[in-house]
Design an enzyme around this catalytic site. Sequence first.
Site, PDB file in Angstrom:
ATOM      1  N   ASP A  18      -9.145 -12.624 -53.885  1.00  0.00           N
ATOM      2  CA  ASP A  18      -8.964 -11.375 -53.825  1.00  0.00           C
ATOM      3  C   ASP A  18     -10.397 -10.907 -54.828  1.00  0.00           C
ATOM      4  O   ASP A  18     -11.189 -11.474 -55.478  1.00  0.00           O
ATOM      5  CB  ASP A  18      -7.764 -11.167 -55.020  1.00  0.00           C
ATOM      6  CG  ASP A  18      -7.840 -10.312 -55.808  1.00  0.00           C
ATOM      7  OD1 ASP A  18      -7.436  -8.750 -54.356  1.00  0.00           O
ATOM      8  OD2 ASP A  18      -7.045  -9.784 -56.117  1.00  0.00           O
ATOM      9  N   LYS A  67       0.699 -14.822 -57.065  1.00  0.00           N
ATOM     10  CA  LYS A  67      -0.241 -14.088 -57.673  1.00  0.00           C
ATOM     11  C   LYS A  67      -0.431 -14.098 -58.672  1.00  0.00           C
ATOM     12  O   LYS A  67       0.737 -15.272 -59.596  1.00  0.00           O
ATOM     13  CB  LYS A  67      -0.078 -12.100 -57.723  1.00  0.00           C
ATOM     14  CG  LYS A  67       0.189 -11.658 -56.051  1.00  0.00           C
ATOM     15  CD  LYS A  67      -0.280  -9.866 -56.238  1.00  0.00           C
ATOM     16  CE  LYS A  67       0.494  -9.703 -55.034  1.00  0.00           C
ATOM     17  NZ  LYS A  67      -0.247  -8.564 -54.648  1.00  0.00           N
ATOM     18  N   GLU A 115      -2.560 -16.551 -54.239  1.00  0.00           N
ATOM     19  CA  GLU A 115      -3.680 -15.383 -54.494  1.00  0.00           C
ATOM     20  C   GLU A 115      -5.032 -15.821 -55.116  1.00  0.00           C
ATOM     21  O   GLU A 115      -4.074 -16.691 -56.367  1.00  0.00           O
ATOM     22  CB  GLU A 115      -2.894 -14.278 -54.920  1.00  0.00           C
ATOM     23  CG  GLU A 115      -3.988 -12.693 -54.800  1.00  0.00           C
ATOM     24  CD  GLU A 115      -3.546 -11.769 -55.645  1.00  0.00           C
ATOM     25  OE1 GLU A 115      -3.238 -11.254 -55.163  1.00  0.00           O
ATOM     26  OE2 GLU A 115      -4.345 -11.252 -57.087  1.00  0.00           O
ATOM     27  N   LYS A 137       0.904  -1.118 -49.588  1.00  0.00           N
ATOM     28  CA  LYS A 137       0.936   0.763 -49.409  1.00  0.00           C
ATOM     29  C   LYS A 137       0.633   1.364 -48.531  1.00  0.00           C
ATOM     30  O   LYS A 137       0.071   1.577 -48.026  1.00  0.00           O
ATOM     31  CB  LYS A 137      -0.606  -0.256 -50.591  1.00  0.00           C
ATOM     32  CG  LYS A 137      -0.992  -1.129 -51.530  1.00  0.00           C
ATOM     33  CD  LYS A 137      -2.717  -1.197 -51.782  1.00  0.00           C
ATOM     34  CE  LYS A 137      -2.681  -2.214 -53.292  1.00  0.00           C
ATOM     35  NZ  LYS A 137      -4.587  -2.499 -53.882  1.00  0.00           N
ATOM     36  N   ARG A 148       8.104  21.883 -36.760  1.00  0.00           N
ATOM     37  CA  ARG A 148       7.370  20.667 -37.799  1.00  0.00           C
ATOM     38  C   ARG A 148       7.902  19.235 -38.409  1.00  0.00           C
ATOM     39  O   ARG A 148       6.883  18.669 -38.381  1.00  0.00           O
ATOM     40  CB  ARG A 148       7.929  21.756 -39.243  1.00  0.00           C
ATOM     41  CG  ARG A 148       7.025  20.986 -40.688  1.00  0.00           C
ATOM     42  CD  ARG A 148       5.674  21.336 -41.129  1.00  0.00           C
ATOM     43  NE  ARG A 148       4.544  22.058 -40.133  1.00  0.00           N
ATOM     44  CZ  ARG A 148       4.085  21.460 -39.601  1.00  0.00           C
ATOM     45  NH1 ARG A 148       3.239  20.871 -39.625  1.00  0.00           N
ATOM     46  NH2 ARG A 148       3.097  22.586 -38.997  1.00  0.00           N
TER      47      ARG A 148
END
Lengths: 291, 291, 291, 291, 291, 291
Positions: free
Chosen positions: B230, B179, B209, B147, B112
């Site tokens: 962005d 940012k 950004e 992410k 597994r």
Amino acid sequence: MTALPVSSTEWKEWPGRRSSQVQAILRLALEEDIGRGDVTSEATVPADSVARAELWQKAGGVVCGLPLVREIYAALDPGVTVQLLVPEGSWGERRVVAAVSGPARSVLSGERTAVNFVQRLSGIATASRRAAEAVAGTGLTVLDTRKTTPGLRVLEKYAVRTGGCRNHRAGLDDGVLIKENHIRAAGGITAAVRAARSRVSPLTRIEVEVTTLRELDEAVAAGADLVLYDNGSISDLQAAVARAAGRVPLEASGGITLADLPAVARTGVTYVSLGALTHSAGVLDFSLEVQ
Amino acid sequence: MTALPVSSTEWKEWPGRRSSQVQAILRLALEEDIGRGDVTSEATVPADSVARAELWQKAGGVVCGLPLVREIYAALDPGVTVQLLVPEGSWGERRVVAAVSGPARSVLSGERTAVNFVQRLSGIATASRRAAEAVAGTGLTVLDTRKTTPGLRVLEKYAVRTGGCRNHRAGLDDGVLIKENHIRAAGGITAAVRAARSRVSPLTRIEVEVTTLRELDEAVAAGADLVLYDNGSISDLQAAVARAAGRVPLEASGGITLADLPAVARTGVTYVSLGALTHSAGVLDFSLEVQ
Amino acid sequence: MTALPVSSTEWKEWPGRRSSQVQAILRLALEEDIGRGDVTSEATVPADSVARAELWQKAGGVVCGLPLVREIYAALDPGVTVQLLVPEGSWGERRVVAAVSGPARSVLSGERTAVNFVQRLSGIATASRRAAEAVAGTGLTVLDTRKTTPGLRVLEKYAVRTGGCRNHRAGLDDGVLIKENHIRAAGGITAAVRAARSRVSPLTRIEVEVTTLRELDEAVAAGADLVLYDNGSISDLQAAVARAAGRVPLEASGGITLADLPAVARTGVTYVSLGALTHSAGVLDFSLEVQ
Amino acid sequence: MTALPVSSTEWKEWPGRRSSQVQAILRLALEEDIGRGDVTSEATVPADSVARAELWQKAGGVVCGLPLVREIYAALDPGVTVQLLVPEGSWGERRVVAAVSGPARSVLSGERTAVNFVQRLSGIATASRRAAEAVAGTGLTVLDTRKTTPGLRVLEKYAVRTGGCRNHRAGLDDGVLIKENHIRAAGGITAAVRAARSRVSPLTRIEVEVTTLRELDEAVAAGADLVLYDNGSISDLQAAVARAAGRVPLEASGGITLADLPAVARTGVTYVSLGALTHSAGVLDFSLEVQ
Amino acid sequence: MTALPVSSTEWKEWPGRRSSQVQAILRLALEEDIGRGDVTSEATVPADSVARAELWQKAGGVVCGLPLVREIYAALDPGVTVQLLVPEGSWGERRVVAAVSGPARSVLSGERTAVNFVQRLSGIATASRRAAEAVAGTGLTVLDTRKTTPGLRVLEKYAVRTGGCRNHRAGLDDGVLIKENHIRAAGGITAAVRAARSRVSPLTRIEVEVTTLRELDEAVAAGADLVLYDNGSISDLQAAVARAAGRVPLEASGGITLADLPAVARTGVTYVSLGALTHSAGVLDFSLEVQ
Amino acid sequence: MTALPVSSTEWKEWPGRRSSQVQAILRLALEEDIGRGDVTSEATVPADSVARAELWQKAGGVVCGLPLVREIYAALDPGVTVQLLVPEGSWGERRVVAAVSGPARSVLSGERTAVNFVQRLSGIATASRRAAEAVAGTGLTVLDTRKTTPGLRVLEKYAVRTGGCRNHRAGLDDGVLIKENHIRAAGGITAAVRAARSRVSPLTRIEVEVTTLRELDEAVAAGADLVLYDNGSISDLQAAVARAAGRVPLEASGGITLADLPAVARTGVTYVSLGALTHSAGVLDFSLEVQ
């Protein structure tokens, strides 16, 4: 979508504090993101600058993992305060679920780690909620599996419960599930069940995976506590329920989707397990917005 | 789908052996699944029974994580042998990708954990391959983001490379990305870039950004090495490329999907980053079949 | 004392290799004894001196922990060879159970740690053997409890199995045992059993601790899988067995000694649990003798 | 039994806070018992239920390990309060030694770990008290050995001191004790003592184990700081004391029991070491009773 | 500079393998340098390229830490072979001390960590050799102190021995050194020595730090095993030796340099301790040259 | 020596709290010094005795590491209070830099570890201050290297910044520096730079080490972001600056001392890196004086 009875005290059932595995994955997640330091924040944000940020849920679903936001920031900087604004496990659309206040550098440094956890756990809780609603009132219970993200087992199983489904065993040490390979190695279903019964704790149940009615009969006769009917069609499951005749509860498993649940419920099996609850739930969109 | 030039020596670039983070997540994954022991195998499979199992890829995609299968079994039982049968990073449909031989209990106990890793990494490598193919020949480079799944950062970024895309920074310590919040805290783009330049290592680039052409101008004037535009529309990106006029490479980011890539490529930006490569790639189906 | 059927393959069932808890206690034991180094051996024994030592069992009993001797020396010095000369779990009087050969300093440095483990585990295995023999042929199964030495739980439960008894649950996560305090908090036996049933994995059994026949009835009616009759006299246990009438297996517990086992067996209960198996077994004498 | 002069400030000499080994065994003990969670308490006890429990000493003896109760609950749940009601190291019969208050689930979850530590350490402290009383006023000092439970060395040596005896060396790095094997390897007592003297820290004493008066003479002549007379009869010890004639303190060791201590004291040796203080002390009965 | 009698078997006395502290600092050093990977080597050196490198000593001194080179590469890549070409502890000028062969990426990745350790330890060994030579034949023994680099204590004390000096205590648990603050807290030298004697292991010596002859007298009368005369001038030390009159060995300490050693030796003190051996030894130049 | 603009908020930029490497070296340092306990303090200082101590700087220099004093005592005993009395990074001669108050045993036990850290970091900060002053106003920036003490990388690089210099890359994962061996393996400078560019994150710069003007040209043409001119004389550096003609910043490295800095500055290179800042800075004298 109507609210399911997930009590707000579920919150207190958060496994994190006492679980060495939650502590380990939390530490690992912070280390891998922050490493030797958040060079951008340290270079551009004054050390004494403070900030307040809101954690926004940006799509409809069940929020899960809020207590973890508190633990992440506690690990980063005890000077950061985290307020949880909605009940863990509650359903919402677009809303603020938590507020984070404190030194601006720390608020920014924890952002990605916090969001990465919450979006994944909320995705699982939302999928679980959908599954739980699909079977509400039918007597069928939806279970998860061990097909979880490596390192996140305890958290993902918590998300499943938060969404309203239930957990199958937590690991290989936590219940007996005799599959085809065990049966072959032991020399048959009967031999396998007896060997297991003679060795495991009296508090452990024994489940046997079968694919035919003959195997079902043998498992019941051998004293299985539970039978998993693997990859059965709806009519296979109906036949299995009829043959089991209440002697043993049945679990359906294998390739079953959310859409299949009502039909599975009508077969009369007691449990259905869905690997997709954890391995394919997708993420629910969240973002941390500094004010 | 034609093969992309991922060399078979990519295999030797597996980060696992030297990476304390890979070792940590591997240990955590084994502990959470096996805990105090695999009670089913110990009870039903004779201690001296041996087995050979095949790891089957069951859907079309790029296999990734095979060296991890070897490490998982090495950690479980040095008596188990793992043969890798296809090149890491190769594309296939239904095929055997590895063979596992040794004490039957150990072969079963690791199943597994091995599959859970491989199905997830292969899902990411496959999504990355699709993205890489979508931009092949266009001059646009597809990047990942931060992410990623908590605890799996190093592995998921390896899967992105294995699929043919490239990595953005590995963590907050590994590059400067200024940012909106940093800009506000520093008192503007110019101040933020200067503060960063005066502090970070000369080997670190600075990316800013922006969301308007005016900000783009200010970032370039301040000396940014790279500008992230962005949430821009295709026409926004075209305008940005025109305005940048080769003074700085541009990165597009925010809500871009696989289908958008050709249009993004035509805008002339240098990079595009896709969070979905890691957080929404889904799993590729694998199973370990004992013979 | 005649040999009980503990197979020599029990040896292969040694939990050490895969158990992070065994590895942790092993490391801790070596660190606490060796610390910054064995100053006596380093000062008095030439670095190139070699030695062969025998591990002697010096009293009648069941040897247990031999695989640990091999792991201790492997951790200390890969140049040391450990031969195990008798089957793990076998009964003997005065005999050599293992031979240790290699660099003399290393042979001497591991002596105390090896003997400390083996004498304690063999003490438990011997007590378990005596208990197992006392109930042989009666249908009564002797179980251990969670009253183990902190840090040695996995090893001591292994010693209990090696001696021929069986294990009750391994920890609080590994089965439900509802005691008086849980019953009071839940609002009665029925409420407690239902609450547990609605939450735990379908592979987990529920046991209820009772002290009266009325409680026994309620537990059975509520659906307990197992009932522990606490601190009952022989006649209490007889009455409980009569009242249970085969609806549920019974476990006797509380202040029961080796001498009581035949009488307990005659009451017809299925299980008896003995805390003394682990917390009061005493040590079996061993010594390492260099030749 | 009259109280020995163990001051209540012994309490403040608790080694736990600073000792990485105490922290390690504590963590290991909690992990092995609680694992993935206390499923019974979580299922049956409401999350907001609170409880108060008393830790009862149920037999005559010296209580030891109370500060550990506080550390165990602090690790489990900072919301739990632990009051220590009697001095650590005090003698009592049936009495309440500590009170534990807080969330009921946490109070119950820590019970077994707390009791398992306290019963074992109190058993050792009680045995040590008996030994200390047996030699009170005689000039003989009772020492422990390295025959301790693996992983509990620091705690068990603390229990020995709490009971009123003293500690021999803590580990192999903490003093030189030259035994027969070292002597043989070094080429005689004189060579061994000289080798040790030339290498160890000037703050380390050198003890030599002998079994004859001739060896005693050689050890003294070589400059041993202390001589251990191994397995000597009472008359052997008398002869050794006469021969040593005050040139070096003597330690008696090997098979000596509590009953032998007065006779050993009369021989005039300075120290006697008893392995049984730690490896065969037995447990003192305690239980945690929720009110 | 003539060779001092440091045997080549010193090599086998390397503390690394068994020392958890050496393993910890080694792991930490590799993690801090390699982090997520050696991006330069991975990007520029083909995965199948092999290399042979020589570790060059580039200045006169005692080489120390060679076994660590082997451990560093073993941790990085078992495919790398390390040959040690000169005896650990030997004196040399410009020479090759080790050869490293294997996969080129791994050879390059370990370079800095290996050199950083060896240059520091060799610096200490060289300073120790100079100190040992300065007192050769005088009867004075040069000791180190606890003024070592945090985390490198075990290694630096090994380097001191390798250079030919000796170690004072390894840590605070490893001998009693009563200083002014302890004396004041205990209520005088006599009280402090008695308190210590009544508590510590019989294998532990007690040293007292004094600054006057009166304190020296009191320490001797109280039974100190050793007296440290702190910050004494040469004539203070002469007076102390005269007053001690052989009743106790004396240690000189405080601001003593290499140049002072002959004069200190002539005072007749037994030991002198030099913090500078470890905290100010400087590095000895080494480099790894790939061929 | 006039104060350089090191703001007192540098203090808040202390990397310790969030850095797992700082926590690891701190724990290691305490364990190696305190081990099983501070036997002297425990034996001679009453448990309830309190003390106040002052940390004295005893020579002219920049203090660095004060926040670590607080962390060391927090780890040892939360009852100890540490007041920092001067700004981290400030220059002073003889002065009190911190005060430590609390239980006397704990104050004494932490002394050596605290001083060992502060004296080393302050030595590095002081050397860095001297280097920063030597280039003040010249446009030359002084950098450190990876030639740091194993395990102390993060702390030593912090000390360099505290003293007013800047950091080169933190580790092998944190920037590309292509040296001779990489160039040879890749088949030339151009190939190496292209290989690196095609693989590393867009936030990572690429530096090439050269020793001739021809190599410099090739590196610039290949797109290097930075060129390190190794072991160049002052006239070599002048020639390199002329040839680079502003196309790329230059770094001088190799055997450069504090005295060389003004001449290096006049060549017009942008950066100079000094290994000696960390490996040969020496310690700055501090002591903890109890009052």
